[in-house]
Design a protein around this motif. Sequence first.
Motif, mmCIF file in Angstrom:
data_model
loop_
_atom_site.group_PDB
_atom_site.id
_atom_site.type_symbol
_atom_site.label_atom_id
_atom_site.label_comp_id
_atom_site.label_asym_id
_atom_site.label_seq_id
_atom_site.Cartn_x
_atom_site.Cartn_y
_atom_site.Cartn_z
ATOM 1 N N VAL A 1 -1.727 5.755 5.517
ATOM 2 C CA VAL A 1 -0.927 4.762 4.799
ATOM 3 C C VAL A 1 0.418 4.530 5.469
ATOM 4 O O VAL A 1 0.850 3.383 5.634
ATOM 5 C CB VAL A 1 -0.717 5.203 3.335
ATOM 6 N N ARG B 1 -7.698 -3.556 0.908
ATOM 7 C CA ARG B 1 -6.763 -2.487 1.286
ATOM 8 C C ARG B 1 -5.821 -2.162 0.128
ATOM 9 O O ARG B 1 -5.568 -0.996 -0.177
ATOM 10 C CB ARG B 1 -5.954 -2.925 2.507
ATOM 11 N N LEU B 2 -5.325 -3.179 -0.508
ATOM 12 C CA LEU B 2 -4.337 -2.999 -1.567
ATOM 13 C C LEU B 2 -4.954 -2.397 -2.826
ATOM 14 O O LEU B 2 -4.389 -1.496 -3.443
ATOM 15 C CB LEU B 2 -3.680 -4.340 -1.891
ATOM 16 N N SER C 1 2.115 1.739 -3.425
ATOM 17 C CA SER C 1 1.063 2.301 -4.265
ATOM 18 C C SER C 1 0.899 3.799 -4.005
ATOM 19 O O SER C 1 0.719 4.595 -4.929
ATOM 20 C CB SER C 1 -0.259 1.584 -4.001
ATOM 21 N N TYR C 2 0.959 4.169 -2.737
ATOM 22 C CA TYR C 2 0.866 5.584 -2.372
ATOM 23 C C TYR C 2 2.010 6.369 -3.008
ATOM 24 O O TYR C 2 1.814 7.467 -3.542
ATOM 25 C CB TYR C 2 0.898 5.709 -0.849
ATOM 26 N N THR D 1 0.830 -1.203 0.000
ATOM 27 C CA THR D 1 0.000 0.000 0.000
ATOM 28 C C THR D 1 0.863 1.250 0.000
ATOM 29 O O THR D 1 0.563 2.237 -0.680
ATOM 30 C CB THR D 1 -0.936 0.010 1.228
ATOM 31 N N THR E 1 -7.903 1.218 -1.672
ATOM 32 C CA THR E 1 -7.635 2.287 -0.718
ATOM 33 C C THR E 1 -7.837 3.659 -1.335
ATOM 34 O O THR E 1 -8.366 4.578 -0.707
ATOM 35 C CB THR E 1 -6.196 2.174 -0.175
#
Length: 870
Positions: A469, A554-555, A391-392, A388, A558
């Motif tokens: 995150v 979540r993955l 990804s952020y 995550t 989000t």
Amino acid sequence: MFLSTGNFSAVGDIGRSMPSLAGQAIEGTKNFLSNLQGSGVKGAAFGLLRLDNINDMYKKELPSIQSLLNALEKRNGTQERMIKTVNSNYHNFRKVEQKYRPQMQRMSDIAIDARLAQVDLLNPNFKPDASNMAEYTRLSTAFRSLPQEVQGVYRTIRQAYDGSFNQYMKILKDAAASVSPSLAARLNEQFTAQKPLVGYVPFLRSGDFWVEFTDPKTGEPAAQAFDSLRERQQFIDTALKGIPNRAYQNLEDARFTGEGLPPTSFIMQVMNGMRNNKATQQQLDAVYQAYLTTFPAQSIMKQFMKAKNVAGMERDIISGYGDVMVRWSRKLANSEYVPQIDRALNQIKQEAGAYGDNPTINAAAQNILDQSAFFHNPSFGTFISAATTLSYAEYILGNISSALINITSLPMMVYPMLTGKYGWADATAAMTAAGKTAMNDWGNNARYKNLYNTLMDHAQLEHTMAREVLEGRRQKTSDYLGVKARILDGLSIPFAATEKYNRGVTAIAAYDLARKSGMNEEKAVRYALDTVKNVHTSGLAATGPKWMQTPMGRLFFTFKSFVWNSAYVMARAFHQSFKGETPEIRKAAQRQLLATYGMATVFTGVKGMPFYGAVSVLAQMINALFGDEDEPFDFDEFLRDIFNEFFYKGAFNYATNLEVANRAGIATDLLFRDDPRGVAEHGYVLSAMQQAFGPAGTIAVNSGNAVKMMQDGHVVRAIETVAPSFMRNISKGFRYFTDGATTLKGDPVMEDISAYNSLMQGIGFTPADLSSQYERMQAAKGYEREVLARRTKLLQAYDMGHTAGDFDLMSETREKMQAFNEAHANYTITPDTIQKSIRARKAAEKEMVNGVRFNKRLRAEIEDKFFDEE
């Protein structure tokens, strides 16, 4: 959009309509859910809704949902405030250390020795006894010789530990008092007798490898952490020496069972009392874990520290403060609010039971009860947290354009909502004033002090995407203030600042309008808090949709929470505009919708209007059923032709030549975002797969593309492809300025890109004219694909009829070919074309091996190499 603006698959058509479930509102949603058959279906539907949404719909039937929301939000707010104070102190301590490094080390040694000698250097009323008089005299003299700033560090650390200790004692006493006054009295006597706070600083051992044991001196449980399995085993072999123990990883794994603890120990008395009072296992674990964090065993640790050739504790109480106090902040907040969470859950269960066998209310309650474990420990595994964070970093970190796009929620969501309730004139004035106020330190403004504190208490002001995150993986102060953390936090500033600003403006404007309308202070603050959450969501995983609380949710989703929430808000406004309980509610909803579509016209045009994607899917489905199959239909291009670029993409796009419409739409892109360049480069299927798996999917696909680019010699483009978005934007901006927009092979897409647009690309804004060109390219390729596919299908159908001797099929196909020829005069199907197609099929059959066609020049070689045994 859903998949693209081109031809949709049947799966895409169906899937696009599904998220409307999350957008139904109040009675409409309740009616829809009640019509669903089977508890599993209802549960799945409720799993799409945030806890606030369910509370919005069932606040009358299940009023304790609000209590649960308050407990979850306040727990987070308490943690964040405590950790913020810890980090601020830690930062100040390190500044003093830079000035007085040797003296700070002496202070740490003095503090640890004072703890071991059980002497209090700060309490003027402390009376040493014969056993520690000499140490007290020595340490007092050494302490008074330190600079005042260094003494102040020790004083602050001790006060923090004492305050946390007293807070935990209060939690235990409250728990004991809930059982019986006599247990609370005995507990208080024990605390007084044991004097556990004398010179207290924790014996620090950092790490995730814990061992739990019973202190032979006190009979109380204790736990200690280590950086490695080897160090933990060394401690067990050297210090425990046969004392029963239990090893585990992470303090959260500790569970209270009571095994091996004397019944007379004070923690057992508290726990047994809580058990008798029907405390949940989660309550017991929360109190027990906080106890283990607070009370490492004194006698064992003294022995371990003094043993020869055995590593002792870290003799740096600043590091110890940063490690222990962050953990305490979380554990103490959890211990305080777990009883409230459990009480609310029990009440929700009872309230649902009062409605008997009502399947919808029971499903709503069960959906909430199913989240109980996550409510108590809202965290994710290491891999999911890391993915995550990645990804952020890919989408948001350092991306200035994302931060600026984020601000559009104020004119496009907040302003219409306030306009609907209070009118455009008052809403305009309030939003303008709030925008100015929120830019300053408005928390110190006496008018808004209560509002500010309420937002902070509920974690609704500073709990940004970055905090949600990044901070879940941070367990000590160095994780917050280290080099890596500072880089991540620094790059997060643009987006985090706009999030905080959005929440501040929304709260201030809503509060001012509520007060002006005659609402009292308490109700106005509550209205402002609810408005912030209604527009921006709570931002907390604990109150999010159930399916977003799973590792995959979540993955993948989000970064979809705001979009899904905007769909709920808009659908509710649609519902209330027709089915509102009173004329005033209906009129307010109608004004809200009018204002929303008006603001959308300015910022995003027709393309970004609410539920544009759903309308697009409906149009595609209607065309698939009733349209001309020889004339491919593209909804986007259809509207572009009708409205022209100004109204299709909005005045902002047109005036600035910056692509905003594709990114700032309301209640659109619920599953997939519009990405014309991605579709043009990768096609529909791969682009859809990328987005289906969220930023993680994009990273995976981009990594594969980068490897291929590297192999083909496109090194710079390969690096650009896998770089975080803010770095990729800078690279693109420079490339646009020097070369214009080109394909990977260097063919020009748009040669003349201005310095202004190149600069804006550097912060993340694609030139609007370039984006439109990619869209037209995508539409053109889609048109070509459909025409070619239609032509191939007709030739195959005719060949099939010819082979089977089906004259009816051949005649029918010839009629369709005639229609095709009329639609595409430059690419007609002639008798010669048909004969060539038939001959090509027959030739292909001769070149096939086991149904697979190979190059005729390699066929013999392939047969010999792979099929010689057949």
